[in-house]
Design a protein around this motif. Structure first.
Motif: not given
Lengths: 204, 204
Positions: B86-89, B101-112, B186-197
């Motif tokens: 929510g904060a990121a969005v 949304y996508v990046l913060s979600m993946v980032g959070y799940l990576r860190d927790h 590396d989930p964040l790199a993959a998330a960036e690919d997803l965002v690019a798509m």
DNA sequence: CAGATTACTTACCAGTCGGTTAGGGGGCGT
DNA sequence: ACGCCCCCTAACCGACTGGTAAGTAATCTG
């Protein structure tokens, strides 16, 4: 000498016994259906036996353990999918192979709702969690499609095809899952959207 | 009168008892960790109790049933994620909100990593299977982003945003799942690919 | 210092699970 | 006609599940 009183009948007098082959096939069939309805954990040997009209012990007579039976059911459900997708991919050109892969897979799962939960279950429960491995064939198809289209190597414009295949695979899973518990949802239309996304990414 | 012989001690003499609040918090913590490691079905009350250093009955004293405890654990794991995303969005512009949304979600799940399996589990086990509902917020963000970008209605060029959100959500799930059992990934790199798509699809 | 309250313990319960054992009925080959 | 083997049943097991009942030590309250 201990206790040898003749107990109840050892066999249902009515129906004849089946041959091993027929019984195994029937049991796999029943197991696929029950797992499709209630998942693996929610399907006990007793329920499988009851649905087949025999006892739990008879089931274990044919498949030494529940695990073996479930594995056989998974395999049975998977081979159909693999053959269907393989044929579709082969009949498509290299450039359209990824699209054929996605569309045929979703189409098969739509037309075989029984197998769907079983396959999903097999992936979730078993050690088939290694998603990257699971979607490797798709990544290979994507690689070949790009070459057929005259596009560059795997990492053109920062695009990693393994990652893309993983993402598309996730999309397939999501579409199938949505189809499973949203009867009104049209999975093939969604798969076409997914293919459109993929094409835009694959052939920029 | 029946049997009233004084049995063994009713309390560990060593450690002091915790307050209700502290014990509840500890139990939720332990439960999140255990579910993260073995899933909900693979986590019994006895194991939770053992990990917390008390008995099964004591666990049920605090949370009347296992279900209530698991629900509390799910809620605890989810609130963190929701707040973070929510904060990121909110801090991103409307046009970049889906990406945030996508990046913060993946980032959070990576860190927790602890919370990840619990959330995945909550989605899989519970009735939160209604994926379309699950990703509806993302679909709304995508809609707003297109309007902010001057693009047309939802179904521009045959694009259904609800379906797109479902697909992207599936991609997120796949990335997180891959991260869970492929430590080198590396989930964040993959998330960036997803965002690019997603960007290529959203702003053609 | 008495009594109530809180936070537990041990012991037990009914139910389910996958799996085992001993034996017996029916069809087959001889 | 007889014996053997395949397919099966009834009964039982131990392990484990979530949940309950009754009692009790430490602490709080008057």
């Amino acid at each position: 000498m201990a206790r040898e009183n003749p107990r109840s009948p050892a066999r249902k007098p009515g129906e004849p016994t089946l041959t091993e082959q027929a019984r195994r096939a029937q049991l796999i069939d029943v197991t696929v259906r029950l797992i499709a309805e209630n998942g693996n954990a929610g399907t006990s040997l007793a329920r499988i036996a009851e649905a087949a009209g025999i006892t739990k012990a008879a089931v274990l007579y044919h498949f030494g353990s529940k695990d073996a039976l479930v594995r056989a059911a998974h395999e049975s459900a998977l081979t159909g999918l693999v053959e269907h997708v393989g044929a579709a991919v082969e009949s498509a050109g290299a450039e359209r192979a990824p699209a054929a892969y996605v569309l045929s897979m979703v189409g098969y799962l739509r037309d075989h709702p029984g197998h769907t939960r079983v396959i999903v279950d097999a992936v979730a429960d078993g050690e088939d969690r290694r998603s990257s491995e699971r979607w490797r064939p798709l990544a290979d198809l994507m690689h070949a499609a790009r070459r057929a289209h005259g596009a560059g190597s795997e990492t053109d414009a920062g695009l990693d095809l393994r990652t893309t295949a993983l993402i598309v695979g996730g999309g397939i899973d999501a579409i199938v899952a949505e189809h499973l518990d949203h009867p009104g949802f049209d999975p093939l239309a969604a798969a076409e959207d997914l293919v459109a996304m993929l094409d835009r990414t694959l052939f920029p």
